[in-house]
Design an enzyme around this catalytic site. Sequence first.
Site, PDB file in Angstrom:
ATOM      1  N   THR A  20      -3.740   6.795  -3.556  1.00  0.00           N
ATOM      2  CA  THR A  20      -2.737   7.902  -3.821  1.00  0.00           C
ATOM      3  C   THR A  20      -1.431   7.094  -4.278  1.00  0.00           C
ATOM      4  OG1 THR A  20      -2.359   7.926  -1.575  1.00  0.00           O
ATOM      5  CG2 THR A  20      -3.665   9.764  -2.618  1.00  0.00           C
ATOM      6  N   HIS A  35       0.875  -1.169  -0.143  1.00  0.00           N
ATOM      7  CA  HIS A  35      -0.100   0.211   0.017  1.00  0.00           C
ATOM      8  C   HIS A  35       0.888   1.331  -0.060  1.00  0.00           C
ATOM      9  CE1 HIS A  35      -2.438  -3.165   1.689  1.00  0.00           C
ATOM     10  NE2 HIS A  35      -3.570  -2.618   1.416  1.00  0.00           N
ATOM     11  N   HIS A  36       0.464   2.396  -0.635  1.00  0.00           N
ATOM     12  CA  HIS A  36       1.215   3.381  -0.559  1.00  0.00           C
ATOM     13  C   HIS A  36       1.343   4.113   0.873  1.00  0.00           C
ATOM     14  CE1 HIS A  36       1.254   8.009  -1.342  1.00  0.00           C
ATOM     15  NE2 HIS A  36       2.267   7.511  -1.560  1.00  0.00           N
ATOM     16  N   GLY A  37       2.711   4.688   1.042  1.00  0.00           N
ATOM     17  CA  GLY A  37       2.742   5.265   2.214  1.00  0.00           C
ATOM     18  C   GLY A  37       2.392   6.410   2.573  1.00  0.00           C
TER      19      GLY A  37
END
Lengths: 218, 390
Positions: free
Chosen positions: B203, B172-174
């Site tokens: 995002t 998952h995007h940080g």
Amino acid sequence: MLVEEIMERNVYFVGPEATASEALLITQEKRVRHVPIVESGKVIGILSDRDLRDISPSTLSPEQDDLLATTKVKDIMRKPVITVHPLDAMEDAARIIYEHKIGCLPVVQNDQLVGIITSTDILHAIVLVMGVAQPGSHLEIDVPDQPGALLEVTRIIKEGGANIISIYITPGKEEKRKTIVLRVSAFDTRMIIHAIVAAGYKMIFPQPKPIYEERPNE
Amino acid sequence: MNKLPKLIYSKALHDYKFGPDHPFNPLRLELTVDLIEKYGLIQEGQMVEPQSCAIEDLLMVHPENFIKVIEKASQGKESPDLLQTYGLGTDDTPAFSGMLEATQKVVGSALSGAKMIMEGQTDHVFAIGGGLHHAHRNKASGFCVLNDAAVAIAYLQRNYGLNVAYIDTDAHHGDGVQFIFYDDPTVLTISIHETGRYLFPGTGQVEERGRFEGYGFSVNIPLEAYTEDDSFIEVYEQTMEPILEAFQPDILITQNGCDAHYLDPLTHLAITTKSFEVIPRLAHRLAHKYCKGRWLALGGGGYDHWRVVPRAWTLIWAEMNEIELPDEIPVEWLQRWQKESPVALPLRLRDGANEFPPIPRREIITDKNRVTLRRSIRDAVELIMSRRAC
């Protein structure tokens, strides 16, 4: 979504007696592709930056500059002009632009120019409709094209405790099918996906994954 | 002095828990640390009890009103409306009793890891309970209440004025860490993740590069769903070194979510332990090349608790200790846990080739990832170089 919600109200236009070089200057300085020709507030014609470039002299032979400066826009403008009303729907404006292969539509109310809507404005509106405004996961579901499918899918999402961030429906890959595309405000969508499959719909993305009990003795 | 790497863990970290059926389950920490121990990878003094952080530490990142809400929710005394506003009213991230104290321990483990490194007790720390990268300044999200990585980074900035490189390989995007430091040119965040087109939070597109002074210091590589090892490793290896070379960090922080594994139930990437060996190996080398060895590794996502998390994170700890582990999983570990596991436990530490059927669109996925890599890295290196020059 209505045209009045996404149109540009600040329109750069010229009168019929203006010269082609004045109109060309507007496209360059204001960075617009279209210049409506307006007389007493009424749109009587339109010129695109391409129309104006077509009659511009080659940069290799600058001595013809006079032609631009002496040609009046009323003599070269395109007419009649296809226009829309502020209360027209955004999707109707989109269809007109697509079917007529044009780049913009002046918006006219009471016979007066009140705005302009371009293909870029419509793309921007679509980006917002499909947009990613808050954290969520993407689901694509294949459903039969008949009443109740959307209701059932959204009911499953509600029962899964998730909120719908955006939703749109596209024609399915096969006849009499539709694809529901959703963003839902959930990190873990496994339960929702399993319920959708159990209800008889096909997941296009993502495919369901197994759910194990975490720890039987707890 | 014993400069061996430290592993910050005790059962106190199990208090960070959203309920028995929630995927973010502390069982995965227990299974992992037990596997590390059964491999004989823990020496005297290497395992460190997590310390709770102070409220003042949290205030470096999170506003006071948000912490007050968590405090009240922690005692079951907050209104559902306000919980919603702060991201705590959902099935993903529900409020639970003792939430503030449990989160303080998670944040404290990352923070004390940073302190131990800066005070010279050790160069490498694995704060295995950390990595809550989705928490924003004033909103909990995606299983993350408060942001331990951000608090550790803020501490390093305030007390030592360091340039911090943060590498996030969770599927998952940080987003939390990225946006907390979005304006800040002293924090470089690099996130490799499954594209937000499909996966939470949505995002992490290439064009998210930072803002104002921080423009260029957020780097994102969104990968296609069903990306496999070769493509993942190519992208990872080609990204990190040129960008760190441009940035010249003083310390490296890695978020080591292992949910990009093909068995993970929540994501759609398809990598194996092969990538989970490459990730810490390169991080380790880069920490020595650019950061005098300073490397703080955090945990993160990873939702196949039985087969993936224990092996992936044991590989990180082995890399930190520069130990090549035998491939056979210790029999004692299997005997201890098989009876409780709903799935057959893996007998080998490393996945074999051909673990799963061939991915149909491998070629086009690999090509798309290469295009993404080029778009992302070319501009990133130039932007960082030009900003640092002025």
